[in-house]
Design an enzyme around this catalytic site. Structure first.
Site, PDB file in Angstrom:
ATOM      1  N   GLY A  15       0.869  -1.200  -0.063  1.00 21.48           N
ATOM      2  CA  GLY A  15       0.203   0.225  -0.099  1.00 21.48           C
ATOM      3  C   GLY A  15       0.896   1.244   0.139  1.00 21.48           C
ATOM      4  N   THR A  16       0.475   2.398  -0.746  1.00 22.32           N
ATOM      5  CA  THR A  16       1.294   3.515  -0.777  1.00 22.32           C
ATOM      6  C   THR A  16       1.361   4.307   0.291  1.00 22.32           C
ATOM      7  OG1 THR A  16      -0.578   4.670  -1.626  1.00 22.32           O
ATOM      8  CG2 THR A  16       0.966   3.532  -3.221  1.00 22.32           C
TER       9      THR A  16
END
Length: 346
Positions: A15-16
Site C-alpha cells: 500500500g502506498t
C-alpha cells in the site's frame, strides 16, 4: 529469507500510504543484500480501467529481473528510488513519491537509464543477515513555534527509548530555556534524539545559534535523512544488543545503507593518490563505479587483483588502502597467487 537463494530479485506489492516507511525499515532489516528488493503499488487499484498499478508492477518486475541493483528500492511512475530516501508527497497524483535529496537510481522510458554511480555495491559474498530485533519504543515529534515544554516532557517519558525530532529549517528549534532543559534531561537519561529537518529538501546543520544550542543538548544530527528513514534507522540501532550509548550515537551518525549524505569532510574516504599502490586502488574504484567497463567485468577484475593489492597494503602497513578495498566489497580473507592472505603479510 527462506526463499532468498531461489530467486534473483524480489518485488513486494505494498500500500502506498506506508510504503516509504516499509522500504526504509526493510533497508535496515536486510544486511549484505546481494539482490534487488523492490516495493511498488498503485494510487488507483489495478482492476480500475484507468490505473497506474499495471505500469508500476511491470516496471518493478523489469528492474528486479534484468538489473543487478542490490538494494531495497521503491519503483513508482517510471522511476526507481532508493527505498530509504523516499517520502510520499501526493495523495492523488500518480507521481506520488519523490526522493528529495538523492536522484533516482534508474529512470524508465524508451530506454532504461541506470545511475550506476549511485547504486550501492554489494560487499563481497557475505550471506544475507535479517535483523528481526527492531526497537518499537521510538517516536516522532514535530516541533512548532510555541510548543509547550510540558507537552515535550510528557512525550519524552518512558518507555520511549528514541525520538526523531522534526525541527525548523537547517535544524533549529525553539530556544526557550525550559524546552532545552527537557531535551537535555531526556538525553542525560539515555534517550537518543535524532534531529531531522521538516523541510522536504536540505540537511540539518549547526550553522545557526539555535541549532548549536540544540546540539549541545546531546542531540544527534540526522543530516538529510527523511523522517521515515531516521525512524527506521533509530529502531534498528536501538535493537542491536550490547552497544553502549556512545556506540549507538556513532552508528546513527554514520551512513549505513545509503540513507544519508555525509558532509564531504566526514565521509572518511582516504586519499589514495599518495602512493603507487593507492593509485592502483583508485583505478579499481573507478572500474567498480562503471566508468570504464561493465559491472560484471569490474567484479572480475576486482576479484582477481584485490587479494594481491590487499597483501601488498598489509605488508606496507597502509590502512587507507585496506579500508578502500573493504569499501569495494573485497574479501580480505582471500589468498593471493602465493597463497598468502593480508594477515600473513602483516
Amino acid at each position: 529469507q527462506r526463499h532468498y537463494g531461489q530467486y534473483d530479485g524480489f518485488v513486494v506489492i505494498h500500500g502506498t500510504d506506508t510504503m516509504a516507511f516499509a522500504a526504509s525499515v526493510l533497508s535496515f532489516v536486510l544486511e549484505n543484500l546481494q539482490k534487488p528488493v523492490i516495493l511498488t503499488g498503485a494510487q488507483v487499484p489495478i482492476h480500475a480501467l484507468w490505473n497506474d498499478g499495471r505500469e508500476n508492477l511491470l516496471g518493478a518486475l523489469l528492474m528486479a529481473g534484468q538489473y543487478v541493483i542490490p538494494e531495497v528500492c521503491l519503483f513508482f511512475q517510471n522511476q526507481l528510488f532508493r527505498g530509504n530516501r523516499v517520502t510520499k508527497v501526493d495523495s492523488r497524483r500518480f507521481a506520488a513519491f519523490c526522493s528529495p535529496n538523492l536522484p533516482p537510481l534508474a529512470v524508465v522510458g524508451t530506454d532504461v537509464t541506470i545511475n550506476q554511480e549511485l547504486v550501492r555495491k554489494a560487499r563481497g559474498k557475505a550471506p544475507l543477515v535479517v535483523h528481526s530485533c527492531m526497537e518499537r519504543d521510538v517516536g516522532l515529534l514535530r516541533l512548532y513555534p510555541g510548543i509547550p515544554a510540558a507537552l515535550v516532557r510528557a512525550f519524552l517519558q518512558p518507555p520511549l527509548k528514541g525520538l526523531v525530532m522534526e525541527t525548523f529549517g537547517s535544524g533549529n528549534g525553539p530556544t526557550k530555556p525550559d524546552l532545552l532543559r527537557e531535551l537535555q534531561a531526556a538525553a542525560e537519561r539515555g534517550l537518543i534524539i535524532v534531529n531531522c529537518t521538516h523541510c522536504l529538501q536540505g540537511a540539518v546543520t549547526s550553522d545557526y545559534a539555535a541549532g548549536m544550542a540544540m546540539a549541545g543538548a546531546g542531540i544527534v544530527s540526522g543530516s538529510d535523512m527523511t523522517s521515515e528513514a531516521a525512524l527506521a534507522k533509530l529502531s534498528y540501532v536501538l535493537g542491536q544488543p550490547g552497544l553502549s550509548l556512545d556506540c549507538r550515537k556513532e552508528l546513527l551518525a554514520r551512513d549505513l545503507r545509503g540513507e544519508m549524505t555525509l558532509p564531504a569532510g566526514a565521509k572518511g574516504q582516504p586519499s589514495l593518490s599518495r602512493s603507487t599502490l593507492g593509485r592502483g586502488v583508485a583505478q579499481l574504484l573507478t572500474l567498480s563505479q562503471g566508468a570504464i567497463v561493465s559491472t560484471q567485468e569490474a567484479d572480475a577484475v576486482r576479484d582477481a587483483v584485490a587479494p594481491s593489492l590487499a597483501c601488498a597494503a598489509a605488508h606496507a602497513g597502509n590502512l587507507e588502502v585496506l579500508q578502500a578495498l573493504v569499501e569495494l566489497g573485497s574479501d580480505l580473507s582471500l589468498e593471493n597467487f602465493n597463497g598468502q592472505t593480508p594477515l600473513h603479510a602483516a
